[in-house]
Design a protein around this motif. Sequence first.
Motif, PDB file in Angstrom:
ATOM      1  N   UNK A 195       0.830  -1.202   0.000  1.00  0.00           N
ATOM      2  CA  UNK A 195       0.000   0.000   0.000  1.00  0.00           C
ATOM      3  C   UNK A 195       0.864   1.250   0.000  1.00  0.00           C
ATOM      4  N   UNK A 196       1.911   1.270   0.826  1.00  0.00           N
ATOM      5  CA  UNK A 196       2.790   2.435   0.894  1.00  0.00           C
ATOM      6  C   UNK A 196       3.487   2.673  -0.444  1.00  0.00           C
ATOM      7  N   UNK A 197       4.027   1.612  -1.042  1.00  0.00           N
ATOM      8  CA  UNK A 197       4.727   1.749  -2.319  1.00  0.00           C
ATOM      9  C   UNK A 197       3.768   2.193  -3.416  1.00  0.00           C
ATOM     10  N   UNK A 198       2.569   1.630  -3.443  1.00  0.00           N
ATOM     11  CA  UNK A 198       1.588   1.994  -4.466  1.00  0.00           C
ATOM     12  C   UNK A 198       1.192   3.459  -4.355  1.00  0.00           C
ATOM     13  N   UNK A 199       0.996   3.955  -3.142  1.00  0.00           N
ATOM     14  CA  UNK A 199       0.653   5.367  -2.959  1.00  0.00           C
ATOM     15  C   UNK A 199       1.794   6.263  -3.419  1.00  0.00           C
ATOM     16  N   UNK A 200       3.015   5.890  -3.065  1.00  0.00           N
ATOM     17  CA  UNK A 200       4.180   6.699  -3.445  1.00  0.00           C
ATOM     18  C   UNK A 200       4.335   6.761  -4.958  1.00  0.00           C
ATOM     19  N   UNK A 201       4.058   5.652  -5.642  1.00  0.00           N
ATOM     20  CA  UNK A 201       4.287   5.602  -7.091  1.00  0.00           C
ATOM     21  C   UNK A 201       3.125   6.147  -7.900  1.00  0.00           C
ATOM     22  N   UNK A 202       1.915   6.057  -7.374  1.00  0.00           N
ATOM     23  CA  UNK A 202       0.757   6.540  -8.139  1.00  0.00           C
ATOM     24  C   UNK A 202       0.324   7.937  -7.736  1.00  0.00           C
ATOM     25  N   UNK A 203       0.660   8.360  -6.514  1.00  0.00           N
ATOM     26  CA  UNK A 203       0.355   9.709  -6.088  1.00  0.00           C
ATOM     27  C   UNK A 203      -0.968   9.903  -5.386  1.00  0.00           C
ATOM     28  N   UNK A 204      -1.766   8.856  -5.248  1.00  0.00           N
ATOM     29  CA  UNK A 204      -3.045   8.996  -4.544  1.00  0.00           C
ATOM     30  C   UNK A 204      -3.501   7.649  -4.014  1.00  0.00           C
ATOM     31  N   UNK A 205      -4.375   7.701  -3.008  1.00  0.00           N
ATOM     32  CA  UNK A 205      -4.919   6.476  -2.442  1.00  0.00           C
ATOM     33  C   UNK A 205      -5.821   5.781  -3.450  1.00  0.00           C
ATOM     34  N   UNK A 206      -6.622   6.563  -4.189  1.00  0.00           N
ATOM     35  CA  UNK A 206      -7.521   5.982  -5.193  1.00  0.00           C
ATOM     36  C   UNK A 206      -6.736   5.224  -6.257  1.00  0.00           C
ATOM     37  N   UNK A 207      -5.667   5.850  -6.782  1.00  0.00           N
ATOM     38  CA  UNK A 207      -4.856   5.199  -7.817  1.00  0.00           C
ATOM     39  C   UNK A 207      -4.158   3.964  -7.265  1.00  0.00           C
ATOM     40  N   UNK A 208      -3.710   4.040  -6.028  1.00  0.00           N
ATOM     41  CA  UNK A 208      -3.066   2.884  -5.398  1.00  0.00           C
ATOM     42  C   UNK A 208      -4.052   1.732  -5.263  1.00  0.00           C
ATOM     43  N   UNK A 209      -5.298   2.045  -4.894  1.00  0.00           N
ATOM     44  CA  UNK A 209      -6.328   1.011  -4.764  1.00  0.00           C
ATOM     45  C   UNK A 209      -6.596   0.344  -6.115  1.00  0.00           C
ATOM     46  N   UNK A 210      -6.648   1.145  -7.182  1.00  0.00           N
ATOM     47  CA  UNK A 210      -6.887   0.575  -8.521  1.00  0.00           C
ATOM     48  C   UNK A 210      -5.729  -0.331  -8.926  1.00  0.00           C
ATOM     49  N   UNK A 211      -4.515   0.093  -8.642  1.00  0.00           N
ATOM     50  CA  UNK A 211      -3.357  -0.722  -9.013  1.00  0.00           C
ATOM     51  C   UNK A 211      -3.388  -2.065  -8.294  1.00  0.00           C
ATOM     52  N   UNK A 212      -3.704  -2.042  -7.006  1.00  0.00           N
ATOM     53  CA  UNK A 212      -3.657  -3.267  -6.213  1.00  0.00           C
ATOM     54  C   UNK A 212      -4.949  -4.071  -6.286  1.00  0.00           C
ATOM     55  N   UNK A 213      -5.964  -3.518  -6.954  1.00  0.00           N
ATOM     56  CA  UNK A 213      -7.217  -4.251  -7.108  1.00  0.00           C
ATOM     57  C   UNK A 213      -8.016  -4.372  -5.831  1.00  0.00           C
ATOM     58  N   UNK A 214      -7.966  -3.337  -4.970  1.00  0.00           N
ATOM     59  CA  UNK A 214      -8.712  -3.340  -3.714  1.00  0.00           C
ATOM     60  C   UNK A 214      -9.498  -2.040  -3.615  1.00  0.00           C
ATOM     61  N   UNK A 215     -10.338  -1.929  -2.601  1.00  0.00           N
ATOM     62  CA  UNK A 215     -11.124  -0.717  -2.413  1.00  0.00           C
ATOM     63  C   UNK A 215     -10.309   0.330  -1.674  1.00  0.00           C
TER      64      UNK A 215
END
Length: 313
Positions: free
Chosen positions: A9-29
């Motif tokens: 979750x931390x890496x996804x937020x850092x790389x995508x720039x938002x919680x929403x984008x991180x959720x889409x990348x990881x396939x979670x809500x």
Amino acid sequence: MTTLKQLEALVAIAETGSVDAAARRLGVVHSAISRHIREFEEGFGYPLLDRAGRAARLTVEGTEVLNRAKAVLLQRDLLLERIASKEVLIRKVRLGVTELTALTWLPKLLEAIRAAYPRVVIEPEVDHSVHLRDRLHSGQIDLAILPDAFAATGYVKETLAEVQNEWFCSPALTAQTSRMSLAKMSEYTLLTQGELSGSGILIGEWLRKHGVLPRSTISSNSLVALVGLAASGQGITYLPRSVIANLLASGQLVALRVTPRLPPLRYVAMIRSDVAMPFLRSVVAIARRACDFDSSYQMFGGGQGGLARSAGK
């Protein structure tokens, strides 16, 4: 106790720039990402995200943790690659390609990856070279296939093929001759690929080196737009022959024999050095075998009006 999901979750937020984008990348809500970060912060004892603004930005502590999180996830992926066979390896590969690859051999590449790794999820993106380079640098994609127009520092590059561009235009534009020099071509409007295009960057440098100062230019980062402009008689453009084979056969475009000839452009597969794991190197090897820029794309139908009918679909 810190979990892998919290690190992801931390890496996804850092790389995508938002919680929403991180959720889409990881396939979670959205709420799952927020929960993972909140639990991570509670166990860590410091805030990892700066919540003062609208964008999800890491705190100083979060930035320090980020590099360690990436290292742990990298080791996790390496372990999975070593113990899992290709048939059961579950991974995701985010693949960035330019328009030319999408118009020629991208379907062949996707089929080859799926055949080698049946359970790997492929997320292809078609974008301009500059955007792909930036997304690769930020970790938003894993692999980019593009012209070799950028510095190699921090990347592993694998040459895939050389692409030869030629000059084309409507037969009505140069009805008298198909031969001309670069100096003569400067009297026409040049239809060029823009500054976001790796091909545009490389050929633009070559034209400036040869002192080509066209009467006027029309710049576009879209190959399809350049084809349409050239076929309608708006100017002369450079393209790989395979992209417009049908338009050449139908006589809507003609090839010009311009001297000196354009240089071939090297296309490469690029991955970041710090994530150049065996799995990604294997995907690059698959790309090298599948690479075929001479594949004829059938978007532009043959016969009179073929371009107009295709563009209207």
